[in-house]
Design a protein around this motif. Structure first.
Motif, PDB file in Angstrom:
ATOM      1  N   PHE A  77       0.823  -1.211   0.000  1.00  0.00           N
ATOM      2  CA  PHE A  77       0.000   0.000   0.000  1.00  0.00           C
ATOM      3  C   PHE A  77       0.859   1.264   0.000  1.00  0.00           C
ATOM      4  N   TYR A  78       2.175   1.140   0.163  1.00  0.00           N
ATOM      5  CA  TYR A  78       3.091   2.258  -0.064  1.00  0.00           C
ATOM      6  C   TYR A  78       3.527   2.202  -1.518  1.00  0.00           C
ATOM      7  N   GLU A  79       3.070   3.156  -2.311  1.00  0.00           N
ATOM      8  CA  GLU A  79       3.362   3.153  -3.738  1.00  0.00           C
ATOM      9  C   GLU A  79       4.182   4.379  -4.122  1.00  0.00           C
ATOM     10  N   GLY A 153      19.464  22.374  -0.690  1.00  0.00           N
ATOM     11  CA  GLY A 153      18.016  22.391  -0.554  1.00  0.00           C
ATOM     12  C   GLY A 153      17.424  21.006  -0.724  1.00  0.00           C
ATOM     13  N   CYS A 154      17.882  20.282  -1.746  1.00  0.00           N
ATOM     14  CA  CYS A 154      17.384  18.926  -1.970  1.00  0.00           C
ATOM     15  C   CYS A 154      17.779  17.990  -0.839  1.00  0.00           C
ATOM     16  N   LEU A 155      18.990  18.164  -0.313  1.00  0.00           N
ATOM     17  CA  LEU A 155      19.431  17.350   0.819  1.00  0.00           C
ATOM     18  C   LEU A 155      18.545  17.596   2.032  1.00  0.00           C
ATOM     19  N   CYS A 156      18.281  18.871   2.296  1.00  0.00           N
ATOM     20  CA  CYS A 156      17.400  19.223   3.416  1.00  0.00           C
ATOM     21  C   CYS A 156      15.997  18.675   3.173  1.00  0.00           C
ATOM     22  N   GLY A 157      15.509  18.785   1.934  1.00  0.00           N
ATOM     23  CA  GLY A 157      14.184  18.267   1.606  1.00  0.00           C
ATOM     24  C   GLY A 157      14.096  16.767   1.789  1.00  0.00           C
ATOM     25  N   ALA A 158      15.159  16.036   1.397  1.00  0.00           N
ATOM     26  CA  ALA A 158      15.166  14.578   1.551  1.00  0.00           C
ATOM     27  C   ALA A 158      15.124  14.182   3.023  1.00  0.00           C
ATOM     28  N   ILE A 159      15.847  14.932   3.847  1.00  0.00           N
ATOM     29  CA  ILE A 159      15.817  14.660   5.290  1.00  0.00           C
ATOM     30  C   ILE A 159      14.439  14.963   5.866  1.00  0.00           C
ATOM     31  N   CYS A 160      13.864  16.083   5.445  1.00  0.00           N
ATOM     32  CA  CYS A 160      12.546  16.483   5.962  1.00  0.00           C
ATOM     33  C   CYS A 160      11.452  15.498   5.556  1.00  0.00           C
ATOM     34  N   ILE A 161      11.486  15.017   4.310  1.00  0.00           N
ATOM     35  CA  ILE A 161      10.447  14.077   3.881  1.00  0.00           C
ATOM     36  C   ILE A 161      10.588  12.759   4.629  1.00  0.00           C
ATOM     37  N   THR A 162      11.819  12.371   4.946  1.00  0.00           N
ATOM     38  CA  THR A 162      12.039  11.128   5.693  1.00  0.00           C
ATOM     39  C   THR A 162      11.496  11.241   7.107  1.00  0.00           C
ATOM     40  N   SER A 166       7.852   9.579   8.412  1.00  0.00           N
ATOM     41  CA  SER A 166       7.892   8.605   9.507  1.00  0.00           C
ATOM     42  C   SER A 166       6.973   9.028  10.651  1.00  0.00           C
ATOM     43  N   LEU A 167       7.055  10.297  11.047  1.00  0.00           N
ATOM     44  CA  LEU A 167       6.213  10.787  12.143  1.00  0.00           C
ATOM     45  C   LEU A 167       4.739  10.758  11.766  1.00  0.00           C
ATOM     46  N   LEU A 168       4.439  11.135  10.524  1.00  0.00           N
ATOM     47  CA  LEU A 168       3.052  11.152  10.072  1.00  0.00           C
ATOM     48  C   LEU A 168       2.463   9.749  10.067  1.00  0.00           C
ATOM     49  N   ASN A 169       3.253   8.775   9.638  1.00  0.00           N
ATOM     50  CA  ASN A 169       2.793   7.390   9.649  1.00  0.00           C
ATOM     51  C   ASN A 169       2.598   6.872  11.068  1.00  0.00           C
ATOM     52  N   ALA A 170       3.542   7.170  11.939  1.00  0.00           N
ATOM     53  CA  ALA A 170       3.494   6.637  13.298  1.00  0.00           C
ATOM     54  C   ALA A 170       2.324   7.198  14.096  1.00  0.00           C
ATOM     55  N   TYR A 171       2.060   8.494  13.951  1.00  0.00           N
ATOM     56  CA  TYR A 171       1.077   9.143  14.818  1.00  0.00           C
ATOM     57  C   TYR A 171      -0.273   9.400  14.162  1.00  0.00           C
ATOM     58  N   LEU A 207      11.064   2.653  10.887  1.00  0.00           N
ATOM     59  CA  LEU A 207      12.509   2.716  10.692  1.00  0.00           C
ATOM     60  C   LEU A 207      12.957   1.943   9.458  1.00  0.00           C
ATOM     61  N   PHE A 208      12.379   0.765   9.223  1.00  0.00           N
ATOM     62  CA  PHE A 208      12.853  -0.109   8.157  1.00  0.00           C
ATOM     63  C   PHE A 208      11.969  -0.109   6.904  1.00  0.00           C
ATOM     64  N   ALA A 209      10.799   0.500   6.965  1.00  0.00           N
ATOM     65  CA  ALA A 209       9.915   0.544   5.799  1.00  0.00           C
ATOM     66  C   ALA A 209       9.596   1.977   5.381  1.00  0.00           C
ATOM     67  N   VAL A 210       9.051   2.753   6.302  1.00  0.00           N
ATOM     68  CA  VAL A 210       8.591   4.102   5.955  1.00  0.00           C
ATOM     69  C   VAL A 210       9.761   5.044   5.677  1.00  0.00           C
ATOM     70  N   ALA A 211      10.744   5.076   6.589  1.00  0.00           N
ATOM     71  CA  ALA A 211      11.876   5.999   6.433  1.00  0.00           C
ATOM     72  C   ALA A 211      12.670   5.723   5.157  1.00  0.00           C
ATOM     73  N   PRO A 212      13.061   4.470   4.862  1.00  0.00           N
ATOM     74  CA  PRO A 212      13.779   4.219   3.604  1.00  0.00           C
ATOM     75  C   PRO A 212      12.951   4.563   2.365  1.00  0.00           C
ATOM     76  N   PHE A 213      11.649   4.293   2.425  1.00  0.00           N
ATOM     77  CA  PHE A 213      10.770   4.609   1.298  1.00  0.00           C
ATOM     78  C   PHE A 213      10.839   6.099   0.973  1.00  0.00           C
ATOM     79  N   ASN A 214      10.660   6.939   1.975  1.00  0.00           N
ATOM     80  CA  ASN A 214      10.650   8.386   1.746  1.00  0.00           C
ATOM     81  C   ASN A 214      12.038   8.930   1.443  1.00  0.00           C
ATOM     82  N   LEU A 215      13.067   8.334   2.046  1.00  0.00           N
ATOM     83  CA  LEU A 215      14.432   8.779   1.755  1.00  0.00           C
ATOM     84  C   LEU A 215      14.785   8.498   0.300  1.00  0.00           C
ATOM     85  N   ILE A 216      14.463   7.307  -0.167  1.00  0.00           N
ATOM     86  CA  ILE A 216      14.721   6.965  -1.569  1.00  0.00           C
ATOM     87  C   ILE A 216      13.928   7.883  -2.497  1.00  0.00           C
TER      88      ILE A 216
END
Length: 251
Positions: A77-79, A153-162, A166-171, A207-216
């Protein structure tokens, strides 16, 4: 009815997300105004050129939303899609407010033409996570338009999306989906455990599903933007009819 029930039972979380969406537009507008004042630019925050960019890239982003595919380390369901790239390119060309508008319009268009099977929960999350990526990236680039600031900017954006994803999914997302599907959060965690045995609770799922997905997603979108934007930049800034000198320092 399901949407109303979800809102009534989790009003605080839905309310917080509505505030975040509003703040996203406010922050984008304020930083655009600050940049204009600092640079002595008296033009409108959204002129005809910028509105045209918003319209064109919103349509492209909507089209890219239709082509989704899962990644092997996350539940199906993560696409993954490339719809944040037009928002990032448009934001580099027209500023952070344009980037946020593109993210919002693409989600709105998707709702109009595709509807929702998540009672708007997935669409809200799509906007918030996308904005978490393009907003910091375009704000940093807006104040100094060089390859270095584009990269930062892109580096900061990649960190922020990760982090935001993760927080949005968890809470919010995972508890809400668990309630919508009538199952406990353990069922969703179990879906992750089938892919990766290291996933055994909500923390390890993120940590192992959501964060890598958004980082990639952030890294891939950034790389493609770097490859494409330099070619498009002269056209986006000056149109097809004006010759443009190559700016070796600019991104």
């Amino acid at each position: 009815m399901k949407l109303i029930t979800n809102i009534m039972t989790d009003f605080a979380r839905f309310g917080a997300l509505m505030v975040i969406i509003l703040l996203t537009f406010v922050i984008a507008y304020l930083f655009e105004k600050i940049a204009k004042i600092k640079q002595g630019d008296n033009t409108r925050v959204l002129d005809v050129r910028k509105l045209a960019i918003v319209g064109v890239f919103s349509a492209i982003a909507f089209g890219l939303m239709l082509f989704e595919f899962p990644l092997p380390f996350a539940p199906s369901f993560y696409e993954f899609d490339f719809s944040d790239i037009p928002a990032l390119i448009g934001g580099f060309a027209a500023g952070p407010l344009a980037a946020v508008m593109i993210e919002f319009i693409k989600v709105l268009m998707n709702l109009i033409f595709q509807g929702t099977n998540t009672a708007f929960v997935g669409e809200i999350a799509n906007f918030v996570v996308g904005a978490a990526f393009v907003l910091p990236a375009t704000i940093i680039y807006r104040f100094k338009k060089t390859r270095k600031t584009a990269f930062l900017g892109c580096l900061c954006g990649a960190i922020c999306i990760t982090v935001t994803g993760s927080l949005l999914n968890a809470y919010f997302l995972l508890p809400t989906f668990a309630a919508m599907w009538g199952s406990g959060i353990d069922t969703i965690i179990g879906m992750g455990a089938e892919i990766n045995p290291a996933i055994n609770n909500l923390l390890t799922f993120c940590l192992f599903a959501v964060a890598p997905f958004n980082l990639i997603k952030g890294v891939v979108d950034s790389i493609i933007t770097f490859l494409v934007y330099k070619k498009l930049s002269p056209i986006l800034k000056h149109g097809f009819n004006k010759p443009v000198q190559d700016n070796k320092k600019g991104a």
